[in-house]
Motif scaffolding. Structure first.
Motif, PDB file in Angstrom:
ATOM      1  N   LYS A 145       0.708  -0.789   0.267  1.00  0.00           N
ATOM      2  CA  LYS A 145      -0.311  -0.341  -0.100  1.00  0.00           C
ATOM      3  C   LYS A 145       0.550   1.156  -0.003  1.00  0.00           C
ATOM      4  O   LYS A 145       0.630   2.116   0.019  1.00  0.00           O
ATOM      5  N   ASP A 146       2.418   1.269  -0.217  1.00  0.00           N
ATOM      6  CA  ASP A 146       2.890   2.250  -0.157  1.00  0.00           C
ATOM      7  C   ASP A 146       2.755   3.338  -1.310  1.00  0.00           C
ATOM      8  O   ASP A 146       2.806   2.976  -2.462  1.00  0.00           O
ATOM      9  N   ASN A 147       2.793   4.520  -1.068  1.00  0.00           N
ATOM     10  CA  ASN A 147       2.861   5.371  -3.008  1.00  0.00           C
ATOM     11  C   ASN A 147       3.969   5.347  -3.314  1.00  0.00           C
ATOM     12  O   ASN A 147       4.235   5.954  -4.290  1.00  0.00           O
ATOM     13  N   ARG A 148       4.624   4.420  -3.018  1.00  0.00           N
ATOM     14  CA  ARG A 148       5.913   5.038  -3.892  1.00  0.00           C
ATOM     15  C   ARG A 148       6.560   3.341  -4.712  1.00  0.00           C
ATOM     16  O   ARG A 148       5.756   2.185  -3.732  1.00  0.00           O
ATOM     17  N   PRO A 149       6.505   3.448  -5.793  1.00  0.00           N
ATOM     18  CA  PRO A 149       5.556   2.296  -6.688  1.00  0.00           C
ATOM     19  C   PRO A 149       6.691   1.182  -6.413  1.00  0.00           C
ATOM     20  O   PRO A 149       6.143   0.461  -6.754  1.00  0.00           O
ATOM     21  N   ALA A 151       6.238  -0.662  -3.572  1.00  0.00           N
ATOM     22  CA  ALA A 151       4.604  -1.620  -3.020  1.00  0.00           C
ATOM     23  C   ALA A 151       4.420  -2.343  -4.364  1.00  0.00           C
ATOM     24  O   ALA A 151       4.553  -3.653  -4.001  1.00  0.00           O
TER      25      ALA A 151
END
Length: 221
Positions: A79-83, A86
């Protein structure tokens, strides 16, 4: 660092030593990931992978809490906003499914192979993940699932071609060949040619008989 093992070290002592090293790695990775300063994303990814590896080693040593923590960390990371991070979380969740796959459950294996290939096809090429998929394909063959193994090898061939990596692209032909071999059982073998007596070879004449096929080439001694 010296690689020499202490004299007369018992298995329990070695396990304890390895576990201690892995917990030190976890603390180091957590220190990087919780840093308040800006950290290069590649460094963060390296710390994440070290953390997953440490959890996996601890779980192999019988630490059930480590196995649960690995899955929880992967779910959070997904769910991390860094691709980049994630994607690593999503990949590690696939790896957890591979660790737990049931060799006798063909349907479950099919879904897993499809999900793994889809993930690798939709994310940037990564040698480590590609190598992991190779191991999965080999496992499927060992599990007595030749058709699924063939699907995996064909997917690997496509990934190798699309990678553009000169070290990997030539492997596509090998994977295609392995896939063909995996699909051979249960199919009729096509054999044509001329016998050493000069007569046309009649493959149908051997129906119902036990036949030994020796693969030979003109350059064989």
């Amino acid at each position: 660092l010296s690689t020499r093992q202490p004299d007369a070290q018992s298995r329990e002592e070695r396990v304890k030593q390895v576990a201690g090293v892995q917990r030190s790695i976890l603390r180091g990775a957590d220190a990087i990931l919780s840093s308040k300063t800006d950290v290069n994303e590649d460094v963060l990814l390296g710390a994440v992978r070290l953390k997953f590896r440490a959890y996996r080693v601890l779980s192999y040593l019988g630490d059930e809490q480590a196995a649960a923590a690995l899955r929880t960390f992967a779910e959070q990371l997904q769910k991390d906003n860094r691709p980049m991070l994630a994607e690593e979380g999503a990949f590690q969740l696939l790896a957890v499914r591979v660790d737990r796959m049931d060799p006798s459950n063909g349907r479950e294996l099919q879904v897993l192979v499809d999900d793994l290939l889809r993930f690798l096809q939709t994310t940037p090429f990564d040698p480590g993940r590609f190598s992991f998929a190779m191991q999965v394909a080999e496992q499927l063959g060992n599990f007595g699932q030749p058709q699924l193994a063939a699907v995996a090898y064909e997917g690997l061939a496509n990934l190798a071609t699309a990678s553009g990596d000169p070290r990997v692209v030539p492997m596509a032909a090998h994977f295609q060949a392995v896939a063909r071999r995996m699909r051979l059982p249960g199919n009729e073998m096509q054999i044509e040619g001329t016998t050493i007596e000069g007569r046309p070879f009649d493959w149908d004449a051997y129906r119902g008989k036990v036949v030994l096929v020796d693969f030979w080439a003109t350059w064989c001694g």
